[in-house]
Scaffold this active site. Sequence first.
Site, PDB file in Angstrom:
ATOM      1  N   ASN A   7      80.309 123.014 107.539  1.00 55.57           N
ATOM      2  CA  ASN A   7      80.895 121.677 107.645  1.00 55.57           C
ATOM      3  C   ASN A   7      81.162 121.141 106.236  1.00 55.57           C
ATOM      4  OD1 ASN A   7      81.309 118.903 107.906  1.00 55.57           O
ATOM      5  ND2 ASN A   7      79.620 118.609 109.349  1.00 55.57           N
ATOM      6  N   ARG A  98      83.849 123.023 111.095  1.00 56.21           N
ATOM      7  CA  ARG A  98      84.455 121.720 111.315  1.00 56.21           C
ATOM      8  C   ARG A  98      85.815 121.768 110.634  1.00 56.21           C
ATOM      9  NH1 ARG A  98      83.710 116.804 107.403  1.00 56.21           N
ATOM     10  NH2 ARG A  98      84.740 115.160 108.559  1.00 56.21           N
ATOM     11  N   HIS A 187      86.834 112.230 112.158  1.00 52.75           N
ATOM     12  CA  HIS A 187      85.387 112.115 112.387  1.00 52.75           C
ATOM     13  C   HIS A 187      85.064 112.185 113.883  1.00 52.75           C
ATOM     14  CE1 HIS A 187      84.973 109.644 108.420  1.00 52.75           C
ATOM     15  NE2 HIS A 187      84.698 110.921 108.186  1.00 52.75           N
ATOM     16  N   ARG A 248      88.406 106.738  98.463  1.00 51.35           N
ATOM     17  CA  ARG A 248      89.691 106.513  99.140  1.00 51.35           C
ATOM     18  C   ARG A 248      89.916 105.022  99.368  1.00 51.35           C
ATOM     19  NH1 ARG A 248      88.883 110.496 104.078  1.00 51.35           N
ATOM     20  NH2 ARG A 248      87.110 111.361 102.971  1.00 51.35           N
ATOM     21  N   GLU A 391      76.739 116.425 113.685  1.00 46.61           N
ATOM     22  CA  GLU A 391      78.019 117.121 113.856  1.00 46.61           C
ATOM     23  C   GLU A 391      77.804 118.627 113.939  1.00 46.61           C
ATOM     24  OE1 GLU A 391      79.262 115.104 110.287  1.00 46.61           O
ATOM     25  OE2 GLU A 391      81.226 114.748 111.169  1.00 46.61           O
TER      26      GLU A 391
END
Length: 415
Positions: A7, A98, A187, A248, A391
């Site tokens: 990931n 992922r 996400h 970001r 995740e």
Amino acid sequence: MNILVLNVGSSSLKGRLYGLAAPIPSDPVEPLWDLRADWASRDGPAGIRIRTKSGAPLDREVPVNRLRGEFVPAIETMWRGETRVIEDRSRIDAVGHRVVHGGEKLRDSTLITAEVAEEIDRLRVFAPEHNPIEWSVIEAMEWILGRAVPQVAVFDTAFHSTLPPEAYVYGGPHEWLDKGIRRYGFHGISHQYVSRRAAQLLGKDLKTLRLVTCHLGGGCSLAAVSRGQSVDTTMGFTPLDGLIMNTRSGAVDPGILIHLVKNCHYTGDQLDQLLNRESGLKGISGVSADMRQVLAASAQGNPRARLAFDAFVHRLRALVGSMIASLRGLDALVFTAGIGENSSAVRAAVCSGWEFLGLKLDPEKNADTPTDVDVAANESAVRVLVIHTQEDWEIAVECFRLTNPARWGLEGVDQ
Ligand code: ADP
């Protein structure tokens, strides 16, 4: 079977080896081997940390520009040295990745064929911060393990494939839709996992709940989850939209970009650098992309750090409001990922905007940096959950499902 999950986030790489057998339990199991590499910025050092169920731990610090060369040796620690947990590489049965952007074609987890790898690579123009590095990791694993070992891609966009058209269309020309220019959302693996976990913690059926899930890590996004389905989200065509993030910008007036191009002669690459890497907490504070350092500098009276925190929270509160509007109500607000799980200051600041809805935090529970608990006051009309996102577990389960269709069995997990 042993499943390796990889990931790669915007500021971290996580690798986990799970030993799984059917039926898969509904609660995550402890990995046999656990790798984490973190880099808060592109110019600082990166930390590599390996923990195993049976072997010794390993901690290293390397310059970020040497991280790529460290990938193969780090993977080999599964079968070499003191961190060894398997006999050799042939003991890895499948690899789950992922993958951030699946675009319009890749809407569900899938075995990675040459065509799928090509599509992931083609989508690099949509997610320049993610798809290229994920593609390199897929290639590297094929090189390390050989082609016979199945690799599975689990997409961050997939959970949001239920967005209604009015939520995914942008206010541009209709032809944008033909060109694939629309909101995708990201996400999704995390939003999906924490939604399901929230229902478990609340002892309610997910199909009865309206949730706003706040994934606040290096990248940040919200999802409005109605009856288990994503109906709105803050990230868009790319993971640059929405909230202010570590480096970001999140959503900005598109007129700013026109101004920078027309009057300041910015190129596409310069805008990419500016908005993806030089903005957000880092750009506003001038201190760091890391919320911990922004908070520390703010506590010492640094006005730009304070402004970065306030702007982060202001935008977050505003977009939580927009998610609540899309749900037309709210049963629980869920915080997850690095900032969401660890920063009681961020949670308290966001929740302070919703007291008029009867949402009330329990300050003591919130201050505890809790995991998988309800931190709302008993009398609160809305529950507030802090959930450790898993995740990697979600990816491992998907990987098991796709590589073992015949033996597939899940106990207590709502598919
Ligand atoms: P990624 O998005 O790369 O997977 P994480 O979910 O691990 O990253 O989140 C990374 C972010 O979490 C960083 O910006 C870091 O500052 C923040 N973070 C981690 N611990 C804390 C903390 N105790 N307080 C505030 N922020 C934290």
